[in-house]
Structures are given as C-alpha cells and as structure tokens.
Scaffold this motif. Structure first.
Motif, PDB file in Angstrom:
ATOM      1  N   HIS A  56       0.824  -1.212   0.000  1.00  0.00           N
ATOM      2  CA  HIS A  56       0.000   0.000   0.000  1.00  0.00           C
ATOM      3  C   HIS A  56       0.859   1.264   0.000  1.00  0.00           C
ATOM      4  O   HIS A  56       0.582   2.213  -0.743  1.00  0.00           O
ATOM      5  N   ALA A  59       2.380   1.755  -3.324  1.00  0.00           N
ATOM      6  CA  ALA A  59       1.342   2.162  -4.278  1.00  0.00           C
ATOM      7  C   ALA A  59       1.034   3.651  -4.147  1.00  0.00           C
ATOM      8  O   ALA A  59       0.956   4.364  -5.151  1.00  0.00           O
ATOM      9  N   PHE A  60       0.868   4.110  -2.913  1.00  0.00           N
ATOM     10  CA  PHE A  60       0.573   5.533  -2.727  1.00  0.00           C
ATOM     11  C   PHE A  60       1.747   6.411  -3.136  1.00  0.00           C
ATOM     12  O   PHE A  60       1.550   7.508  -3.658  1.00  0.00           O
ATOM     13  N   PHE A  62       3.776   5.712  -5.637  1.00  0.00           N
ATOM     14  CA  PHE A  62       3.714   5.775  -7.097  1.00  0.00           C
ATOM     15  C   PHE A  62       2.600   6.715  -7.563  1.00  0.00           C
ATOM     16  O   PHE A  62       2.760   7.426  -8.556  1.00  0.00           O
ATOM     17  N   ILE A  63       1.486   6.726  -6.845  1.00  0.00           N
ATOM     18  CA  ILE A  63       0.403   7.643  -7.212  1.00  0.00           C
ATOM     19  C   ILE A  63       0.848   9.095  -7.012  1.00  0.00           C
ATOM     20  O   ILE A  63       0.543   9.960  -7.833  1.00  0.00           O
ATOM     21  N   LEU A  64       1.584   9.335  -5.928  1.00  0.00           N
ATOM     22  CA  LEU A  64       2.053  10.701  -5.662  1.00  0.00           C
ATOM     23  C   LEU A  64       3.038  11.204  -6.709  1.00  0.00           C
ATOM     24  O   LEU A  64       3.048  12.392  -7.029  1.00  0.00           O
ATOM     25  N   LYS A  66       3.012  10.503  -9.804  1.00  0.00           N
ATOM     26  CA  LYS A  66       2.327  10.502 -11.107  1.00  0.00           C
ATOM     27  C   LYS A  66       2.492   9.217 -11.915  1.00  0.00           C
ATOM     28  O   LYS A  66       2.348   9.224 -13.130  1.00  0.00           O
ATOM     29  N   SER A  68       0.345   6.774 -11.781  1.00  0.00           N
ATOM     30  CA  SER A  68      -0.951   6.379 -11.241  1.00  0.00           C
ATOM     31  C   SER A  68      -1.336   4.947 -11.599  1.00  0.00           C
ATOM     32  O   SER A  68      -1.827   4.210 -10.744  1.00  0.00           O
ATOM     33  N   LEU A  69      -1.146   4.552 -12.840  1.00  0.00           N
ATOM     34  CA  LEU A  69      -1.565   3.220 -13.258  1.00  0.00           C
ATOM     35  C   LEU A  69      -0.851   2.145 -12.443  1.00  0.00           C
ATOM     36  O   LEU A  69      -1.489   1.204 -11.941  1.00  0.00           O
ATOM     37  N   GLY A  71       0.438   2.525  -9.505  1.00  0.00           N
ATOM     38  CA  GLY A  71      -0.075   2.638  -8.140  1.00  0.00           C
ATOM     39  C   GLY A  71      -1.399   1.934  -7.974  1.00  0.00           C
ATOM     40  O   GLY A  71      -1.620   1.218  -6.993  1.00  0.00           O
ATOM     41  N   TYR A  72      -2.296   2.107  -8.932  1.00  0.00           N
ATOM     42  CA  TYR A  72      -3.606   1.454  -8.845  1.00  0.00           C
ATOM     43  C   TYR A  72      -3.493  -0.056  -8.983  1.00  0.00           C
ATOM     44  O   TYR A  72      -4.216  -0.806  -8.316  1.00  0.00           O
ATOM     45  N   ILE A  75      -2.469  -1.328  -5.690  1.00  0.00           N
ATOM     46  CA  ILE A  75      -3.578  -1.354  -4.737  1.00  0.00           C
ATOM     47  C   ILE A  75      -4.390  -2.635  -4.916  1.00  0.00           C
ATOM     48  O   ILE A  75      -4.798  -3.267  -3.936  1.00  0.00           O
TER      49      ILE A  75
END
Length: 91
Positions: A56, A59-60, A62-64, A66, A68-69, A71-72, A75
């Motif tokens: 988790h 993942a967060f 990677f989302i931060l 950019k 995103s894919l 990161g999702y 998740i």
C-alpha cells in the motif's frame, strides 16, 4: 506441515462471502496460490499483513509521483494480499 490448495479451500467458508463479483471470482481465487506459497514458507497472517501494508505504501508513493496506473495496480495487489492474510489466518 505441507499445505495443499485443498486445505486452503476447505478452510474457507464460501457461504459467508458477500456476493461481490470481484472478491468471489477474482481476488479470492487469485489469492489461493499465493497463500499456498506463503503457508509453506511458514509466513504468518501478521507477516502477510505487513507485506500488504508495504505494498500500500509503495502504491501511494507511485500515485504521488504521477505513476498512477502502477499505483492502482499495486492497490489491487494489496487487496489480493488482504485475502491472503485472511486465508492464512483461517488455515
């Protein structure tokens, strides 16, 4: 003890699973081989939870930054590990 897929399936009460399509037909069946590997490596449910927490956090991150894919996707992998630690705890 050497665990088999049959042991994991027999420990699962499929009547208690709510009829959520992704959990019933994707996450739990995907978690079975991972659970088998971790059980035979003598990984406890708490250690599997720690692995899920680390996934988790990554993942967060990677989302931060950019991605995103990725990161999702991570998740979703963490949700599979949530099923894994539940299966380990029941076995």
């Amino acid at each position: 003890m050497k665990y088999k897929i049959k042991d994991i399936i027999e420990s699962q009460d499929y009547n208690k699973i709510p009829s959520r399509f992704l959990f019933k037909y994707f996450f739990i069946p995907t978690a079975l081989p991972i659970t088998l590997i971790l059980l035979n490596l003598r990984i406890s449910a708490n250690q599997a939870t720690l692995i899920r927490l680390i996934i988790h956090l990554v993942a967060f991150f990677f989302i931060l930054i950019k991605f995103s894919l990725l990161g999702y996707i991570l998740i979703y992998v963490a949700i599979i590990f949530d099923c894994v630690d539940g299966q380990i705890a029941r076995t």
